[in-house]
Design an enzyme around this catalytic site. Structure first.
Site, PDB file in Angstrom:
ATOM      1  N   GLU A 171       0.820  -1.213   0.000  1.00 15.30           N
ATOM      2  CA  GLU A 171       0.000   0.000   0.000  1.00 15.30           C
ATOM      3  C   GLU A 171       0.855   1.265   0.000  1.00 15.30           C
ATOM      4  OE1 GLU A 171      -3.065  -0.088   2.986  1.00 15.30           O
ATOM      5  OE2 GLU A 171      -4.018  -1.833   2.080  1.00 15.30           O
ATOM      6  N   GLU A 369      -4.815  -8.902   0.601  1.00  8.92           N
ATOM      7  CA  GLU A 369      -5.460  -8.675   1.902  1.00  8.92           C
ATOM      8  C   GLU A 369      -6.949  -8.534   1.670  1.00  8.92           C
ATOM      9  OE1 GLU A 369      -4.117  -5.318   4.248  1.00  8.92           O
ATOM     10  OE2 GLU A 369      -2.019  -5.832   3.892  1.00  8.92           O
TER      11      GLU A 369
HETATM   12  C1  BGP Z   1      -4.421  -2.460   5.314  1.00  7.81           C
HETATM   13  C2  BGP Z   1      -2.975  -2.540   5.751  1.00  7.81           C
HETATM   14  C3  BGP Z   1      -2.754  -3.451   6.907  1.00  7.81           C
HETATM   15  C4  BGP Z   1      -3.858  -3.468   7.940  1.00  7.81           C
HETATM   16  C5  BGP Z   1      -5.252  -3.484   7.306  1.00  7.81           C
HETATM   17  C6  BGP Z   1      -6.407  -3.365   8.266  1.00  7.81           C
HETATM   18  O1  BGP Z   1      -4.683  -1.259   4.683  1.00  7.81           O
HETATM   19  O2  BGP Z   1      -2.130  -2.977   4.712  1.00  7.81           O
HETATM   20  O3  BGP Z   1      -1.500  -3.128   7.435  1.00  7.81           O
HETATM   21  O4  BGP Z   1      -3.660  -2.536   8.909  1.00  7.81           O
HETATM   22  O5  BGP Z   1      -5.360  -2.474   6.352  1.00  7.81           O
HETATM   23  O6  BGP Z   1      -6.937  -2.073   8.349  1.00  7.81           O
HETATM   24  P1  BGP Z   1      -6.885  -1.205   9.662  1.00  7.81           P
HETATM   25  O7  BGP Z   1      -5.565  -1.498  10.267  1.00  7.81           O
HETATM   26  O8  BGP Z   1      -6.978   0.200   9.246  1.00  7.81           O
HETATM   27  O9  BGP Z   1      -8.055  -1.633  10.473  1.00  7.81           O
END
Ligand code: BGP
Length: 475
Positions: A171, A369
């Protein structure tokens, strides 16, 4: 309602992801090895849920053997994490490797190999060394691109003979969007030109690491992990569709196109010039990006993003921001995950799959993811203490089903990876929303426990079949 069963091809990835900073903890970290995230946490601990952050995280650095055994128990074929750039080196300028930290990765990879789990490594998951932010302004400086390439060289030299799938970034748009475009995170600045400069230098760094990887003749592949937000217009009206196209250009195609096609969309360059966003790039940079494209992309897909045409005039003195062209739109009655505030709509997978086929020449990709963060999961514990996360099973099943249908239709989708393997630390939200197949019990020395979804994932792997109940809505 009808029950369907679909086969999972033998080579289809069934994995889970995490990152170094969200799991490892600071044990063994030396003075001067803070990442940007560590520095943010140190400056602004109060904005992190319950003051919890990366300091201990899941203590993976001490408990990885136990965790790898759990990866096996859940049936993961692949596990993705990052190497923490800020800890892998003792000196970011000379790229002197921290042997102690590097040995921990040797051991982790040994353990994974012994348990039949394929590693995937990402070279950056927000782990920019804090000192490079202070000294050079982080990714705003080309010097940092050079230093990153030096780090990548050392990491590849150490592990590329045994890790077959590499990714330059996770990301790459996120940090600068939160810090420099929207000023939501430390050090809270608003400068659209800086935002675009970081975007560009990360695109350049991707190309340079791809070049490095190919020159090294390593056996595996080199990709990157992006988070295109599937963007839907409020309506089919031309003004709403234009808003969605603009969103897509500024936030999605700014990384997708350079990585896969080797170029920025001309319309994006034209808009940045028109709005006098003063970022710097050279013909030489563009030639590097054109010449070195990735082998595959991982796509992080969580929710659809809905937009509409802006309903107000832009104040002439407001510096340019992409919201000049759109406003968020909330569809009444949408299905929500209230803990995270994200809409649930598995059709995003079909949407991106068609896009990869039609606009990116059926380029190889996989879901890197996808997942569901739920608050206070302890309320779902059964009498034996196991979290009954049926909502997560449904969420995975519905999204995985779309990916498998795409694959059946000849789209080059190579797999599905859940966020996350265990519960772990999110930026600011820390352990508020739990994502894991494995529970981390913070009340009891971070004890690990499989959730119901972990057993379900295991049978998915063993049977290579997904069975789910669909409502009979037209798809
Ligand atoms: C994605 C990231 C992860 C993780 C995930 C969950 O954008 O790559 O690192 O954090 O989101 O979202 P959040 O952490 O904002 O709940």
């Amino acid at each position: 309602m009808s029950k369907v069963t679909i086969d999972i091809p033998a080579d289809f990835i069934l994995g889970a992801a995490a990152s170094a900073w969200q799991t490892e903890g600071w044990h063994g970290k030396k003075a001067g090895q803070d990442s940007y995230l560590d520095a943010w946490y140190q400056h602004d601990r109060h904005v992190w849920h319950n003051g919890y952050g990366p300091a201990v995280a899941t203590d993976f650095i001490n408990r990885y053997r136990e965790d790898v055994a759990l990866m096996k128990a859940c049936g993961l074929t692949h596990y993705r994490t990052s190497i923490n750039w800020s800890r892998f080196l003792l000196d970011y300028e000379t790229a002197e490797v921290d042997e102690e930290y590097a040995r921990y990765y040797d051991n982790l990879l040994d353990e994974m190999e012994a348990n039949g789990i394929e590693p995937m490594l990402c070279l950056e998951h927000y782990e920019l060394p804090a000192t490079l932010l202070e000294k050079y302004g982080g990714w705003g400086a080309k010097k940092v691109v050079d230093l990153f390439v030096r780090y990548a060289e050392k990491a590849l030299a150490r592990y590329a003979h045994r890790v077959k799938r590499w990714f330059v970034f996770n990301e790459p748009i996120v940090v600068q969007t939160r810090v420099y475009l929207d000023a939501l995170r430390w050090p809270y600045q608003q400068c659209t030109a800086t935002w675009m400069q970081w975007n560009h230098h990360k695109n350049l760094a991707t190309a340079r690491v791809v070049a490095l990887f190919r020159a090294g003749g390593w056996p595996g592949s080199i990709g990157t992990i992006l988070n295109p937000e599937v963007t839907w217009p409020r309506s089919g009206a031309p003004h709403d569709r234009y808003a969605a196209e603009m969103y897509d250009l500024f936030y999605n195609r700014v990384f997708l196109d350079p990585a896969i096609k080797g170029e920025y969309p001309p319309a994006l360059l034209q808009l940045l010039a028109q709005h006098q966003v003063a970022w710097e790039y050279s013909d030489e940079d563009l030639a590097l990006i054109a010449a070195h494209r990735v082998d595959e992309v991982g796509l992080n897909l969580y929710y659809p993003h809905r937009v509409k045409a802006p309903s107000r005039a832009w104040h002439t003195e407001t510096p340019f921001h992409p919201t000049y062209y759109y406003e968020p739109f909330e569809l009444p009655g949408r299905r929500m995950n209230p803990s995270r505030g994200w809409e649930i709509q598995p059709r995003i997978v079909a949407d991106i799959a068609c896009r990869m086929r039609d606009e990116y020449d059926n380029f190889p990709w996989f879901i890197a993811e996808n997942g569901m963060g739920i608050e206070n999961e302890a309320r779902f514990r059964n009498a034996q203490g196991e979290i009954q996360d049926d909502y997560r099973i449904d969420f995975i099943a519905e999204h995985l089903y779309e990916a498998l249908l795409a694959r059946q239709a000849g789209i080059n989708c190579r797999g599905y990876m859940l966020w996350a393997f265990t519960d772990n630390v999110s930026p600011m939200n820390a352990f508020k929303n739990r994502y894991g197949l494995i529970e981390i019990d913070l009340e009891n020395q971070r004890q690990r426990r499989m959730k119901k979804s972990a057993h379900w994932f295991r049978q998915l792997r063993d049977s290579r079949q997904l069975t789910l109940t669909l409502d009979d809505q037209p798809r």
